[in-house]
Design a protein around this motif. Sequence first.
Motif: not given
Lengths: 315, 315
Positions: A105-108, A113, A117, B72-73, B104-107
Motif C-alpha cells: 500500500g506504500k502508506r504514509n 493517522t 493505517y 483522510q483515507c 487525502d490518501g498520500k498515494r
Amino acid sequence: MALDRLIEGIAKLQNPTVAGLDPVLDYVPGFIKEKAFTQHGETLEGAAGAILEFNKGLIDALCGIVPAVKPQCAYYEMYGWHGVKALYDTIAYAKDKGLFVITDGKRNDIGPTMQAYTTAHLGTVTVGQRTYVPFGGDCLTVNGYLGSDGITPLLDTCRAQDKGIFVLVKTSNPSSGELQNQIFEGGETLYGTVGHLCEQWGEGLPGKYGYSGVGAVVGATYPEQLAELRRDLTHTFFLAPGYGAQGGGAKDVAPAFDSNGLGAVVNASRSIMTAWKKSGAPETDYAQAAAQEAKRMRDEIIQEIGAISLPSVNG
Amino acid sequence: MALDRLIEGIAKLQNPTVAGLDPVLDYVPGFIKEKAFTQHGETLEGAAGAILEFNKGLIDALCGIVPAVKPQCAYYEMYGWHGVKALYDTIAYAKDKGLFVITDGKRNDIGPTMQAYTTAHLGTVTVGQRTYVPFGGDCLTVNGYLGSDGITPLLDTCRAQDKGIFVLVKTSNPSSGELQNQIFEGGETLYGTVGHLCEQWGEGLPGKYGYSGVGAVVGATYPEQLAELRRDLTHTFFLAPGYGAQGGGAKDVAPAFDSNGLGAVVNASRSIMTAWKKSGAPETDYAQAAAQEAKRMRDEIIQEIGAISLPSVNG
C-alpha cells in the motif's frame, strides 16, 4: 517476529520469491469474467467478483511453491469499495492457505493517522465491546518521506501483533534516482539515508535470523545499489520488485542475498499472473501456467544463489 | 482545471479553509453510535454506518461555510471495506452538496500501478461496456518519493477529468525535517527540490488564476518554509495542514497567501470534528459546534490576510 515467519517459509520452500497479486481485469481469463458478470452484471461488484475468483485460483496453484503473496492495493481500489472487499477476501484466503501476505500500500502519514493505517492493515480495531481485523496482512509497505513520525506508530503494533513493514528505499522505476540518488551535503544519498533509518527503526524489532521487522524495498533493476545496500544494511531484509516484466533478472537480484541465500524476497507480478497469455495455454489453465512460471523463476534464482539455509539460532 | 474550482469556491465563501473528515469513532456522539449499533450491531458495518452519519451531519452544517472537505483515507480503511464504502458515500454526499473534495490518501507508486490509483481516486473505470466512478474525489494527495514516474501517470487524468493533485513537499509533523530539510550537494533542500518538481509537473496543467493543477502540501506548523516556498513556487497552490490541534495559528499560515489572499487552503480536522466536546455543547449539537468552529477559524484567518479577490482573467 513477522519476517522470521517469512524467512522460515522461504527456507522451507527453497524459494525467495513473492507473487504479486495485481489483478487488472485484462489479466483475468474470459470464463471467470463471464461467470462473475452473469452473477453480478457488468458492475464493480462483478469486477471484484472476477478478480477474487482469479486470485483464489492463483493462490491455490501457488501455495506450496511461493511462501508469500503481495496484493497491491491500487488494483483493488480501482474497483471501488467492492474491489477493496476483494482485497480483504484475498488476504483472508491467502492466509488460510498458509501464505505470508505483504500488503503493498506504500502508506504514509503521521501520528494518529499513521496509527489508523497501522490498525487498518496490520492491527485490530475495537467497535464497542468487539474487536475486528480490518485487512489482516502480515507486512505493509510504507513510504518514509515524512520521517520517523511516519514510521514509529507502526512499530508497537508490529511488536504486539507479530507484523512487519517494508520501507521504500531505492525503488525499481527508471526515475527513482531523480530524488533517491541525490547526495546530501554529508555525502550520503537520500536512499542511503532512508536505508540507515531502516536499520535504526529495526533495532526495536530484532529477528532471530539477524534481520529485523523493518525491511526495505530495493528494486531488482538496480543491482549495484542492491549490492551496496546489502553490505551496509546488515539487519534489513529486502523486498525486491522489478523482476521479470520490469527487466530485472536472476543475476541482477543475486547481490541482494547473503551467504545463506537469505536477505531478500523477490517479487514478480505480471509475469506470473499473465503467464497463461504468454505460454499460449488455454485460459482455463491460467493457474497452472502461473505455477509453472513461479517454479521457473524460483529455479532461475536458486541456480544463481545456491541452496537457502537458516542460520543456527541460539536459545 | 480542478484547482480553479477550489479557488472560486474559496473566493465565493471568503474562506480559504478545508474541513478534514477524519472520523475516529471516539469523535462520534453517542446517539449516532447507538443508532448505528442498534441497526448493525457492534460490527465494522455498524462503525461505518456511524461515521457516515456523523460525516453527513458535518457536511450539512459546513457546506456554505467551507468550500472543501478532506476525508483522510486511513480513518476509513481502519474500519475495513465497510469503512471504505463509507469513504465512497461521504465523497458522493459532499459533492452532491457542492463541496470540493480532496481525498487525502498520500498515494504513491509507479507506472501502471500509479495509473490504477489515479483511476481509483480521480478517474473512471470500465467494466465490460460500462463505466464507473470508483471514489470520485476532485483532488488526491500524493507522495513524490518515487520521482516523476509516480506523478506523470496522474497528469493526463487530471487534464481529461478536471482533477488535481497535492504533492507532499514539507509536511507538518515534528520530524518532517529529518529527511525533507536535508540539503543536497547542489545547495537545495529535499523539500525545495520536490517543490520545484511541482512547478515543473504543473506546467502541463495551467490554471486561470495563475495556479496549476499540481499543488503542494506544506505544513502550517512551518511558517518560514511556507513563506520561502510561496516566494519560490509562484504557480503552486498549497494545502496547509497542521492548523489548530497540531499547533499552527492564523499568523503562522499567513505567509502561504499571495496579495489576493489566494495561494493556499488551510486544513483543520480534529478542532472542527471535536468542537462539540470542547465547547461543552450537547452532543446532538455536534454539527452546529463544528460550523461555529469553522466560522471562527475562517474569521481568524481572514482577519490576518484580508479579503480574498479573484485576479482578473483574460479571454
